[in-house]
Design an enzyme around this catalytic site. Structure first.
Site, PDB file in Angstrom:
ATOM      1  N   GLU A 135       0.818  -1.211   0.000  1.00 21.47           N
ATOM      2  CA  GLU A 135       0.000   0.000   0.000  1.00 21.47           C
ATOM      3  C   GLU A 135       0.853   1.263   0.000  1.00 21.47           C
ATOM      4  O   GLU A 135       1.205   1.790   1.059  1.00 21.47           O
ATOM      5  CB  GLU A 135      -0.941   0.013   1.222  1.00 21.47           C
ATOM      6  CG  GLU A 135      -2.008  -1.050   1.149  1.00 21.47           C
ATOM      7  CD  GLU A 135      -2.989  -0.985   2.317  1.00 21.47           C
ATOM      8  OE1 GLU A 135      -2.792  -0.180   3.252  1.00 21.47           O
ATOM      9  OE2 GLU A 135      -3.959  -1.764   2.293  1.00 21.47           O
TER      10      GLU A 135
ATOM     11  N   GLU B  77      -6.259  -7.466  -0.530  1.00 21.86           N
ATOM     12  CA  GLU B  77      -6.465  -7.289   0.906  1.00 21.86           C
ATOM     13  C   GLU B  77      -7.767  -6.550   1.138  1.00 21.86           C
ATOM     14  O   GLU B  77      -8.030  -5.523   0.503  1.00 21.86           O
ATOM     15  CB  GLU B  77      -5.300  -6.483   1.522  1.00 21.86           C
ATOM     16  CG  GLU B  77      -5.403  -6.395   3.045  1.00 21.86           C
ATOM     17  CD  GLU B  77      -4.368  -5.462   3.644  1.00 21.86           C
ATOM     18  OE1 GLU B  77      -3.152  -5.703   3.456  1.00 21.86           O
ATOM     19  OE2 GLU B  77      -4.776  -4.490   4.307  1.00 21.86           O
TER      20      GLU B  77
HETATM   21  C1  IDC Z   1      -2.822  -3.559  10.634  1.00 20.08           C
HETATM   22  C2  IDC Z   1      -3.004  -4.653  11.654  1.00 20.08           C
HETATM   23  C3  IDC Z   1      -2.712  -4.127  13.027  1.00 20.08           C
HETATM   24  C4  IDC Z   1      -1.325  -3.519  13.026  1.00 20.08           C
HETATM   25  C5  IDC Z   1      -1.230  -2.451  11.937  1.00 20.08           C
HETATM   26  C6  IDC Z   1       0.141  -1.839  11.808  1.00 20.08           C
HETATM   27  O1  IDC Z   1      -4.334  -5.153  11.565  1.00 20.08           O
HETATM   28  O2  IDC Z   1      -2.793  -5.170  13.991  1.00 20.08           O
HETATM   29  O3  IDC Z   1      -1.088  -2.924  14.275  1.00 20.08           O
HETATM   30  O4  IDC Z   1      -1.539  -3.036  10.688  1.00 20.08           O
HETATM   31  O5  IDC Z   1       1.067  -2.776  11.424  1.00 20.08           O
HETATM   32  C7  IDC Z   1      -3.873  -2.145   5.898  1.00 20.08           C
HETATM   33  C8  IDC Z   1      -2.541  -2.765   5.953  1.00 20.08           C
HETATM   34  C9  IDC Z   1      -2.444  -3.737   7.102  1.00 20.08           C
HETATM   35  C10 IDC Z   1      -3.183  -3.230   8.315  1.00 20.08           C
HETATM   36  C11 IDC Z   1      -4.656  -3.194   7.957  1.00 20.08           C
HETATM   37  C12 IDC Z   1      -5.577  -2.788   9.103  1.00 20.08           C
HETATM   38  O6  IDC Z   1      -2.175  -3.373   4.734  1.00 20.08           O
HETATM   39  O7  IDC Z   1      -1.088  -3.916   7.403  1.00 20.08           O
HETATM   40  O8  IDC Z   1      -2.992  -4.128   9.372  1.00 20.08           O
HETATM   41  N1  IDC Z   1      -4.826  -2.273   6.826  1.00 20.08           N
HETATM   42  O9  IDC Z   1      -5.234  -1.524   9.578  1.00 20.08           O
HETATM   43  N2  IDC Z   1      -4.318  -1.341   4.963  1.00 20.08           N
HETATM   44  C13 IDC Z   1      -5.545  -0.915   5.296  1.00 20.08           C
HETATM   45  C14 IDC Z   1      -5.893  -1.506   6.494  1.00 20.08           C
END
Ligand code: IDC
Length: 532
Positions: A369, A457
């Protein structure tokens, strides 16, 4: 009988166009959408209706029962009395008796009434109901249909007539997709278009005739966007090397394929859920896709490259052994611009693509992303060109997934200026608690512009991974993706105490999982692997 049908149709059409201004408004039918006119006009005259909640559900797949009842009402056919097995039995029996379809295509006993109606059968019923005398020249019309070989011969007459009379015009790739299904929006436009062709009895056409058309024409292509002819959902042994045909992911034989499964959480934190037993569990619930999220930042690859590479390879190897397709995801997140670490990415992907060059299971996702101060043309596209060429030097045909700015939501920028090459797809990420119709519209526009889309995702939560879960919104999303044959991976396969996690806290990774192990999100998502 035919005269009667046409007379009734003409009468209905008169009221149809007169009452346009009094059309029923559904909250989920945007007034600017390509199907708004068809839906509102037909709803206004009682030819179709929404659900008891007042919504139309345009993206839901239309069932055989729903389609037949709409076609029958449109043609003025009365339901046969005394057929109470199913709400549509009377319509289906009446349609069967006038010869719109045969017994084996839809047994009147009703067990298939609630199933999606295949497009070829829908068109046959519609043409027999509304335009029974329309004909199409075989040579002229079959040339317009790029997947004509998939069409069963018993549907030739109806489908060729439908093309000749302009009721059907195929999708952006020139495909009819005879075995695919129709969304309720597509079906409405299809019937509406046929109704217009009947007006004044001026619809009897040949492929060359010009027709007087007095009714307004819908501006969009009737069967757009469309659905894959066959949703193969098997594993790698069954499907082999994937390829991108038009905007559709296809298997080695060129048949549309849909991949559905789970993404890991960060391997550096929840790598235990990337073991063989967990992947086997996933597969037993019907998934055929596993995404290995290898964070670059947050103590991921950039801090401990050898350990993370090894962990990613172990996860990939386990997925391959279980016959799943597997996405190797360079999970940039806090490091928002992929260009910041393009050299590391080039080395990593060159090595991985060499290692897996003979392996049809592996799909490369080169930048999870991009975000922050990152542009498509200045950053992500040049990054993608560089990394695609590294992968292609080792692996000439593997599918490569490319992200876009704003957390892989800006596919419109990629659509306007795509990366050159074969078997490239573009990721769109969504979270059901944060994103909805606007992003879906973006997907449709991108598809219409020929951009292949892969939802690598998505979550049932808010965009921060918590909140909700938003299952109703997630359901709308999955219906939308199913109709378009778009593959997806859900975030995430772990037991973290956040709503997007598929497993309840404390779920072990050394045994099979039952429903009781799944979180609310997990129960919903796992139930959608097989059929979307
Ligand atoms: C989130 C995880 C969370 C973690 C955070 C930071 O769910 O536990 O603390 O990342 O690392 C994304 C990302 C994905 C995110 C997810 C939800 O690709 O890494 O995971 N998210 O926030 N993009 C949109 C949402």
């Amino acid at each position: 009988m035919r005269r009667l049908v046409r007379l009734l149709t003409a009468v209905l059409l008169c009221s149809l166009f007169l009452s346009a201004s009094a059309s029923a408004a559904f909250p989920d039918v945007p007034s600017q959408s390509w199907y708004a006119e068809a839906v509102s006009q037909m709803a206004a005259t009682g030819l179709l209706s929404g659900g008891s909640d007042g919504r139309f559900r345009p993206d839901a797949t239309i069932s055989a029962a729903e389609f037949i009842s709409i076609a029958a009402r449109s043609a003025g056919l009365s339901p046969k009395r005394g057929q109470a097995a199913h709400w549509a039995s009377g319509w289906a029996q009446a349609a069967l008796e006038v010869g719109w379809y045969d017994w084996d295509e839809l047994p009147p006993t009703g067990e298939r009434f609630n199933e999606p109606i295949p497009r070829q059968l829908a068109v046959k019923i519609l043409m027999r109901a509304l335009l029974p005398e329309a004909r199409g020249d075989y040579l002229t019309e079959s040339q317009k249909i790029s997947d004509f070989s998939l069409l069963n011969g018993r549907y030739y007459d109806s489908v060729l007539a439908a093309y000749a009379s302009g009721v059907v015009s195929g999708d952006a790739n020139g495909c009819f997709r005879p075995l695919g299904s129709l969304s309720r929006a597509e079906a409405s436009v299809l019937v509406y278009t046929a109704l217009q062709k009947t007006q004044g009895g001026a619809a009897m056409v040949s492929s060359t005739a010009t027709r007087p058309v007095t009714a307004p024409q819908p501006s969009a292509t009737p069967l757009k966007p469309s659905q894959p002819a066959v949703s193969h959902s098997g594993g790698v042994r069954e499907n082999g090397w994937l390829q991108v045909c038009g905007t559709q992911l296809c298997n080695a034989s060129g048949e549309p394929v849909v991949l559905r499964g789970m993404s890991t959480h960060g391997l550096q934190w929840y790598g235990n859920f990337a073991n063989t037993q967990s992947i086997r569990n996933l597969s037993s619930f019907g998934a055929n896709l596993f995404r290995v999220a290898m964070y670059t930042g947050e103590n991921g690859y950039l801090s401990q490259p050898d350990a993370m590479r090894q962990q990613a390879m172990n996860a990939i190897d386990a997925a391959i052994a279980e016959d799943l397709y597997v996405i190797l995801d360079w999970h940039i997140l806090s490091d928002g611009n992929p260009m910041s670490h393009v050299e590391e990415a080039a080395v990593f992907f060159s090595e991985m693509a060499r290692r897996y060059q003979d392996c049809p299971a592996v799909i490369y996702e080169i930048c999870n992303e991009p975000n922050g101060n990152t542009s498509w043309s200045g950053d992500v596209k040049p990054y993608a060109e560089r990394i695609v060429s590294c992968i292609r030097a080792q692996s000439p045909q593997a599918v490569i997934l490319i992200g876009s700015p704003t957390w892989s939501q800006d596919i419109h920028l990629a659509a306007a200026d795509p990366v050159a090459g074969e078997n490239l797809m573009y990721t769109l990420h969504f979270y059901a608690g944060a994103h909805g119709a606007e992003l879906r519209e973006r997907i449709d526009k991108a598809l219409a512009n020929g951009l292949p889309v892969f939802v690598s995702e998505w979550g049932t939560s808010r965009a921060d991974g918590s909140g909700g879960v938003f299952l109703e919104q997630a359901g709308e999303w999955l219906d939308f993706l199913r109709v378009r044959g778009i593959s997806w991976a859900n975030w995430s396969l772990c037991d973290k105490a956040e709503t997007s996690a598929a497993l309840k806290p404390g779920t072990p990774t050394d045994r099979a999982w039952t429903q009781a192990d799944l979180s609310a999100s997990g129960q919903f998502v796992f139930s959608r692997f097989r059929d979307g």
